[in-house]
Design a protein around this motif. Structure first.
Motif, PDB file in Angstrom:
ATOM      1  N   THR A  85       0.843  -1.199   0.000  1.00  0.00           N
ATOM      2  CA  THR A  85       0.000   0.000   0.000  1.00  0.00           C
ATOM      3  C   THR A  85       0.878   1.249   0.000  1.00  0.00           C
ATOM      4  N   ALA A  86       1.920   1.252   0.828  1.00  0.00           N
ATOM      5  CA  ALA A  86       2.838   2.397   0.881  1.00  0.00           C
ATOM      6  C   ALA A  86       3.486   2.626  -0.482  1.00  0.00           C
ATOM      7  N   GLU A  87       3.878   1.541  -1.132  1.00  0.00           N
ATOM      8  CA  GLU A  87       4.503   1.631  -2.449  1.00  0.00           C
ATOM      9  C   GLU A  87       3.529   2.240  -3.466  1.00  0.00           C
ATOM     10  N   HIS A  88       2.300   1.746  -3.492  1.00  0.00           N
ATOM     11  CA  HIS A  88       1.294   2.258  -4.437  1.00  0.00           C
ATOM     12  C   HIS A  88       0.909   3.699  -4.134  1.00  0.00           C
ATOM     13  N   ALA A  89       0.832   4.050  -2.846  1.00  0.00           N
ATOM     14  CA  ALA A  89       0.373   5.385  -2.454  1.00  0.00           C
ATOM     15  C   ALA A  89       1.488   6.422  -2.454  1.00  0.00           C
ATOM     16  N   GLY A  90       2.741   5.970  -2.445  1.00  0.00           N
ATOM     17  CA  GLY A  90       3.860   6.908  -2.409  1.00  0.00           C
ATOM     18  C   GLY A  90       4.033   7.569  -1.052  1.00  0.00           C
ATOM     19  N   VAL A  91       3.709   6.830   0.007  1.00  0.00           N
ATOM     20  CA  VAL A  91       3.856   7.333   1.376  1.00  0.00           C
ATOM     21  C   VAL A  91       4.593   6.284   2.204  1.00  0.00           C
ATOM     22  N   SER A  92       4.940   6.639   3.431  1.00  0.00           N
ATOM     23  CA  SER A  92       5.660   5.710   4.304  1.00  0.00           C
ATOM     24  C   SER A  92       4.703   4.682   4.909  1.00  0.00           C
ATOM     25  N   PRO A  93       5.238   3.531   5.336  1.00  0.00           N
ATOM     26  CA  PRO A  93       4.399   2.553   6.035  1.00  0.00           C
ATOM     27  C   PRO A  93       3.732   3.129   7.288  1.00  0.00           C
ATOM     28  N   ALA A  94       4.385   4.068   7.975  1.00  0.00           N
ATOM     29  CA  ALA A  94       3.773   4.700   9.156  1.00  0.00           C
ATOM     30  C   ALA A  94       2.531   5.492   8.768  1.00  0.00           C
ATOM     31  N   VAL A  95       2.584   6.201   7.649  1.00  0.00           N
ATOM     32  CA  VAL A  95       1.407   6.930   7.163  1.00  0.00           C
ATOM     33  C   VAL A  95       0.302   5.937   6.805  1.00  0.00           C
TER      34      VAL A  95
END
Length: 142
Positions: A85-95
């Motif tokens: 999800t982080a990869e697809h969304a372009g955000v960190s795993p914490a986000v």
């Protein structure tokens, strides 16, 4: 228009930063679910096996029991969905874990309107498109 186009269009309309991150994560999560071999059933199984059975039950029954980012991490950490999800969304795993604390109940409620997740092998594409419109639409209306 394909599901990914729908997700990108709706996520782009989300507005302020907090809603934008949640919309990005929702879109990324739906993309990750689409590619996940077990789909939503795998998510439900992972959550139930990792101490969130009460949450899943309440979400499937339309209740909005809250989850914490730590619970999301505990429930989905081993599935690989947080990282995807982080990869697809372009955000960190914490986000992702923070946003999924809000998004995950909506996703589960969407599929649980009848009190259960869709059967494996069903029409995942139209289910995911409907999910994208439903969940991301909630961020647009705020």
């Amino acid at each position: 228009m394909g599901i990914l186009d729908t997700i990108q269009q709706l996520a782009g309309q989300a507005g302020d930063d907090s809603h934008s991150d949640q919309a990005k994560v929702a879109g990324g999560f739906i993309q990750a679910l689409t590619a996940h071999p077990e789909g939503i059933q795998g998510v439900l199984s992972a959550l139930q096996a990792n101490g969130m059975a009460d949450h899943v039950g309440s979400w499937l029954n339309g209740q909005a029991q809250t989850a914490t980012p730590d619970q999301v991490q505990q429930g989905l950490g081993a599935s690989g969905l947080i990282e995807k999800t982080a990869e697809h969304a372009g955000v960190s795993p914490a986000v992702v874990t923070t946003a999924l604390a809000t998004v995950l109940p909506m996703v589960i409620q969407h599929f649980g309107q009848s009190g259960q997740a869709p059967a494996a092998g069903g029409d995942q594409s139209s289910s995911m498109a409907s999910l994208a419109e439903s969940v991301l639409g909630k961020f647009l209306s705020k």
